[in-house]
Design an enzyme around this catalytic site. Structure first.
Site, PDB file in Angstrom:
ATOM      1  N   GLY A 143      62.349  28.921  70.676  1.00  0.00           N
ATOM      2  CA  GLY A 143      62.147  30.337  70.353  1.00  0.00           C
ATOM      3  C   GLY A 143      62.847  31.277  71.326  1.00  0.00           C
ATOM      4  N   LYS A 200      72.855  47.016  76.235  1.00  0.00           N
ATOM      5  CA  LYS A 200      72.033  47.342  77.410  1.00  0.00           C
ATOM      6  C   LYS A 200      72.896  47.951  78.511  1.00  0.00           C
ATOM      7  CE  LYS A 200      68.824  43.587  76.403  1.00  0.00           C
ATOM      8  NZ  LYS A 200      68.565  42.163  76.656  1.00  0.00           N
ATOM      9  N   ILE A 205      61.803  45.011  83.414  1.00  0.00           N
ATOM     10  CA  ILE A 205      62.255  45.572  84.706  1.00  0.00           C
ATOM     11  C   ILE A 205      62.376  47.083  84.543  1.00  0.00           C
ATOM     12  CG2 ILE A 205      64.042  45.532  86.494  1.00  0.00           C
ATOM     13  CD1 ILE A 205      64.968  42.832  85.411  1.00  0.00           C
ATOM     14  N   VAL A 214      57.197  42.805  70.259  1.00  0.00           N
ATOM     15  CA  VAL A 214      56.938  43.933  71.161  1.00  0.00           C
ATOM     16  C   VAL A 214      55.719  44.732  70.704  1.00  0.00           C
ATOM     17  CG1 VAL A 214      57.932  45.995  72.209  1.00  0.00           C
ATOM     18  CG2 VAL A 214      59.393  44.037  71.740  1.00  0.00           C
TER      19      VAL A 214
HETATM   20  N1  LIG Z   1      61.545  40.780  71.679  1.00  0.00           N
HETATM   21  C1  LIG Z   1      61.726  41.275  72.911  1.00  0.00           C
HETATM   22  O1  LIG Z   1      61.342  40.640  73.905  1.00  0.00           O
HETATM   23  C2  LIG Z   1      62.396  42.605  73.107  1.00  0.00           C
HETATM   24  C3  LIG Z   1      62.679  43.049  74.402  1.00  0.00           C
HETATM   25  C4  LIG Z   1      63.228  44.319  74.597  1.00  0.00           C
HETATM   26  C5  LIG Z   1      63.486  45.109  73.490  1.00  0.00           C
HETATM   27  N2  LIG Z   1      63.232  44.633  72.219  1.00  0.00           N
HETATM   28  C6  LIG Z   1      63.505  45.511  71.088  1.00  0.00           C
HETATM   29  O2  LIG Z   1      62.253  45.837  70.480  1.00  0.00           O
HETATM   30  C7  LIG Z   1      62.414  46.018  69.079  1.00  0.00           C
HETATM   31  C8  LIG Z   1      61.458  45.086  68.334  1.00  0.00           C
HETATM   32  O3  LIG Z   1      61.762  43.742  68.665  1.00  0.00           O
HETATM   33  P1  LIG Z   1      60.779  42.548  68.270  1.00  0.00           P
HETATM   34  O4  LIG Z   1      61.282  41.356  68.994  1.00  0.00           O
HETATM   35  O5  LIG Z   1      59.375  42.950  68.423  1.00  0.00           O
HETATM   36  O6  LIG Z   1      61.127  42.399  66.722  1.00  0.00           O
HETATM   37  P2  LIG Z   1      60.307  41.588  65.636  1.00  0.00           P
HETATM   38  O7  LIG Z   1      59.441  40.575  66.275  1.00  0.00           O
HETATM   39  O8  LIG Z   1      61.272  41.182  64.592  1.00  0.00           O
HETATM   40  O9  LIG Z   1      59.330  42.700  65.020  1.00  0.00           O
HETATM   41  C9  LIG Z   1      59.761  43.747  64.210  1.00  0.00           C
HETATM   42  C10 LIG Z   1      58.555  44.339  63.523  1.00  0.00           C
HETATM   43  O10 LIG Z   1      58.941  45.445  62.755  1.00  0.00           O
HETATM   44  C11 LIG Z   1      58.418  45.339  61.437  1.00  0.00           C
HETATM   45  N3  LIG Z   1      59.338  46.034  60.548  1.00  0.00           N
HETATM   46  C12 LIG Z   1      60.648  45.758  60.318  1.00  0.00           C
HETATM   47  N4  LIG Z   1      61.158  46.630  59.435  1.00  0.00           N
HETATM   48  C13 LIG Z   1      60.147  47.457  59.091  1.00  0.00           C
HETATM   49  C14 LIG Z   1      60.040  48.562  58.216  1.00  0.00           C
HETATM   50  N5  LIG Z   1      61.087  49.001  57.509  1.00  0.00           N
HETATM   51  N6  LIG Z   1      58.857  49.180  58.111  1.00  0.00           N
HETATM   52  C15 LIG Z   1      57.797  48.764  58.821  1.00  0.00           C
HETATM   53  N7  LIG Z   1      57.821  47.727  59.662  1.00  0.00           N
HETATM   54  C16 LIG Z   1      58.983  47.088  59.800  1.00  0.00           C
HETATM   55  C17 LIG Z   1      58.325  43.822  61.215  1.00  0.00           C
HETATM   56  O11 LIG Z   1      57.351  43.406  60.335  1.00  0.00           O
HETATM   57  P3  LIG Z   1      57.470  43.325  58.748  1.00  0.00           P
HETATM   58  O12 LIG Z   1      58.562  42.387  58.442  1.00  0.00           O
HETATM   59  O13 LIG Z   1      56.099  42.905  58.342  1.00  0.00           O
HETATM   60  O14 LIG Z   1      57.764  44.700  58.311  1.00  0.00           O
HETATM   61  C18 LIG Z   1      57.854  43.383  62.598  1.00  0.00           C
HETATM   62  O15 LIG Z   1      56.465  43.572  62.713  1.00  0.00           O
HETATM   63  C19 LIG Z   1      63.906  45.757  68.802  1.00  0.00           C
HETATM   64  O16 LIG Z   1      64.584  46.987  68.852  1.00  0.00           O
HETATM   65  C20 LIG Z   1      64.327  44.894  69.986  1.00  0.00           C
HETATM   66  O17 LIG Z   1      65.706  44.998  70.265  1.00  0.00           O
HETATM   67  C21 LIG Z   1      62.695  43.411  72.023  1.00  0.00           C
END
Ligand SMILES: NC(=O)c1ccc[n+]([C@@H]2O[C@H](COP(=O)([O-])OP(=O)(O)OC[C@H]3O[C@@H](n4cnc5c(N)ncnc54)[C@H](OP(=O)(O)O)[C@@H]3O)[C@@H](O)[C@H]2O)c1
Length: 434
Positions: free
Chosen positions: A188, A206, A137, A14
Site C-alpha cells: 500500500g 510539492k 512536516i 487524509v
Molecule cells: N494520502 C496521503 O498521505 C496524503 C498526504 C498529503 C497530501 N495528500 C493529499 O490529500 C488529498 C486526499 O488524499 P487521500 O489519500 O486521502 O485520497 P483518497 O484516500 O483517495 O480519498 C479521497 C476521498 O475523496 C472522496 N471523493 C473523491 N471525489 C469526490 C467527489 N467528487 N465528491 C465527494 N467525495 C469525493 C473519496 O470517496 P468517494 O469515492 O466515496 O467519493 C475519498 O473519500 C489529495 O489531494 C492528496 O494529494 C494525501
C-alpha cells in the site's frame, strides 16, 4: 462564534485521519482555540458505506459536496478529495460562500494556488495548505513564520515517500526497481498506477509549492526539470556504494544572481550527508538561509494521521484568523506580494555528474567516450567497472568534474549515437554543498 464548525469533503486516507484527530483530540483543540472545534458534516460519494468512529454518530453524512459548502453553519471547509477539477470547484464555492478553506491538495495548489489565494483574499477568508507538501512536516509554517526573517538561498528535499521507500529497499537488499515497486504496491506504499510518484510528478508539485513560499515568486510547475526513478537500477547502487554515495530522488531549489534553478531527479548523495540517511517512507527538507544558515526538517511525508495533523493545525489557524476578525489575511505564501519568476540559465551552475553506461563489449569504448567528453570540455573524475558477468551487457560508470547541465546534455546526446550502447547513458547529478 460559540464553536468552530468544520465540514470535511473527502473521507479517504487524509479525511479519516483528520476526523479521528478532531474527535479524539477535541478537548485540547478547544483549549488551544478557546472555543470547541466541531465536525458538522463529512462528505464522500460513498459515505453511507463507510464505517465512521462511534463519536461521529451525530455528524451529518452527505454525498454531495455542495451540501457542505452551502451549509450556513459551517465556518471551515477542508477539501480532501484530491484531483483538480472538482477540488477547485469545492474551494471556489466554499470561499464564495464565506467559508475558510483548508486543503491538502498539492496538484491543485501547485498549478492554481496563486489564483485560489487571490480568490480567498478577495473573499477575505483564510486559505491554508500545510498538508499539501511533506504531509506531516510543518515546513510551510517554518518557511512562512519560523524562518521568515531569513533570506533563503537553497533548499533540498526528499518529498516523495514512495520513491524513498523503493530506493532504500533497492539499496538495502540489492534488489531491482520492478521487484521493489511490486512489493511497495502490495504494502500500500505505491498506487496501482505508480507514475505520479515514480516519475517525479508528485514531488515536482510539492517543490513548486515550497519554492513559491521560500523564494516569493510564482513557480510554473512545468518549468521544473523532472526525472523519475524508473531507470535507477541495483547496479547504480553498487557503483554509488563504491563512490561512498547513495541515491535519492532529490528536489532542489537554488536561488542565484541569475535566477532560480529547480529540479527533481535521482541524485547521488555522499553517505555522510544528512539527507542520505533519510530512509523508507520518511521525508526531509534541508534549508539554507543567508543568515541562519542550515536548518533541517524530518518526519512522515504522508499517512492519514501525520497528514491529518497538518490539516487540523490549519483548521486551528483558520479558526484563529476568523476569531481575530482581521480583514487582511495571512498569505499562505509568506510573501505579501510575489515577484516574477526568473529561471536561472542552465549555464549558470556547474556540478559533478555520474554517467552510467550499458554496452556490448568491444575495444576502444572508453577512448570514444573520453574523446566526446574532451570535445565538450568536460573533465573525467573517475572510471569504475565491477567484475564482468555478461560481455553483451556490460555496465560501467564515469564520474565527471563539475559541468553545466547544457554541457552534459550535449555530450550525452553525442554518446547516445554510439552503436554499442544498449540504452542512452543514465545521467545523475552528484550533490555538492551549496
Ligand atoms: N494520502 C496521503 O498521505 C496524503 C498526504 C498529503 C497530501 N495528500 C493529499 O490529500 C488529498 C486526499 O488524499 P487521500 O489519500 O486521502 O485520497 P483518497 O484516500 O483517495 O480519498 C479521497 C476521498 O475523496 C472522496 N471523493 C473523491 N471525489 C469526490 C467527489 N467528487 N465528491 C465527494 N467525495 C469525493 C473519496 O470517496 P468517494 O469515492 O466515496 O467519493 C475519498 O473519500 C489529495 O489531494 C492528496 O494529494 C494525501
Amino acid at each position: 462564534m460559540e464553536s468552530l464548525n468544520v465540514g470535511l469533503v473527502g473521507m479517504g486516507n487524509v479525511g479519516s485521519g483528520t476526523l479521528q484527530i478532531l474527535l479524539e483530540n477535541s478537548e485540547q483543540l478547544a483549549q488551544k482555540l478557546g472555543i470547541p472545534v466541531k465536525v458538522r458534516a463529512v462528505c464522500s460519494r460513498s459515505i453511507q458505506q463507510k464505517s465512521l468512529p462511534e463519536a461521529a454518530a451525530d455528524i451529518l453524512r452527505v454525498t454531495d459536496w455542495r451540501d457542505v459548502v452551502n451549509d450556513p453553519d459551517i465556518h471551515v471547509v477542508a477539501e480532501l478529495i484530491g484531483g483538480t477539477d472538482v477540488a477547485r470547484q469545492v474551494i471556489e464555492s466554499a470561499l464564495s460562500q464565506g467559508k475558510a478553506v483548508v486543503t491538502a491538495n498539492k496538484e491543485l495548489m501547485a498549478r492554481d494556488g496563486l489564483r485560489l489565494w487571490q480568490a480567498a483574499s478577495a473573499a477575505s477568508r483564510p486559505l491554508a495548505m500545510e498538508a499539501s507538501a511533506a504531509g506531516g512536516i510543518p515546513i510551510h509554517s517554518v518557511l512562512r513564520e519560523g524562518i521568515a526573517g531569513d533570506r533563503i538561498d537553497a533548499m533540498a528535499g526528499i518529498l516523495n515517500g514512495t520513491c524513498n521507500f523503493i530506493l532504500t529497499e533497492m539499496e538495502k537488499a540489492g534488489r531491482g526497481f520492478h521487484d521493489v515497486l511490486a512489493e511497495a504496491q502490495q504494502l500500500g506504499y505505491a498506487e496501482a498506477d505508480p507514475s505520479a510518484d515514480v516519475d517525479g510528478l508528485d514531488a515536482r508539485s510539492k517543490l513548486a509549492i515550497l519554492a513559491t513560499i521560500a523564494f516569493g515568486c510564482g513557480v510554473p510547475v512545468d518549468d521544473i526539470l523532472v526525472e523519475g526513478i524508473r531507470r535507477v537500477s541495483d547496479v547504480d547502487f553498487a557503483y554509488a556504494a563504491q563512490l561512498r554515495h547513495t541515491i535519492r530522488l532529490l528536489c532542489v531549489a537554488r536561488m542565484g544572481t541569475e535566477g532560480l534553478s529547480l529540479s527533481v531527479r535521482p541524485t547521488l548523495l555522499p553517505k555522510d550527508a544528512i539527507l542520505a540517511n533519510v530512509s523508507g517512507s520518511y521525508n526531509a527538507i534541508w534549508v539554507k538561509g543567508a543568515y541562519g544558515q542550515d536548518t533541517f526538517y524530518y518526519g512522515r511525508g504522508a499517512g492519514p494521521l501525520p497528514t491529518g495533523v497538518a490539516v487540523v493545525s490549519d483548521i486551528l489557524h483558520a479558526g484563529r484568523e476568523l476569531l481575530s476578525g482581521r480583514e487582511n489575511r495571512v498569505s499562505p505564501y509568506s510573501f505579501k506580494q510575489l515577484t516574477q519568476y526568473r529561471a536561472a540559465p542552465p549555464e549558470s551552475f556547474k556540478q559533478p555528474y555520474y554517467l552510467r553506461f550499458r554496452v556490448e563489449n568491444r575495444f576502444g569504448i572508453i577512448a570514444d567516450l573520453a574523446a566526446i567528453l574532451r570535445d565538450h570540455q568536460i573533465g573525467i573524475d573517475a572510471v569504475g567497472q565491477l567484475p564482468i558477468t555478461n560481455w553483451r551487457d556490460l555496465p560501467f560508470v564515469i564520474t565527471v568534474e563539475p559541468a553545466t547541465e547544457g554541457e552534459i546534455r550535449a555530450a550525452v546526446e553525442t554518446m547516445s549515437r554510439l552503436d554499442y550502447l544498449l540504452e542512452p547513458p543514465l545521467v545523475m547529478p552528484m550533490l555538492v554543498r551549496f
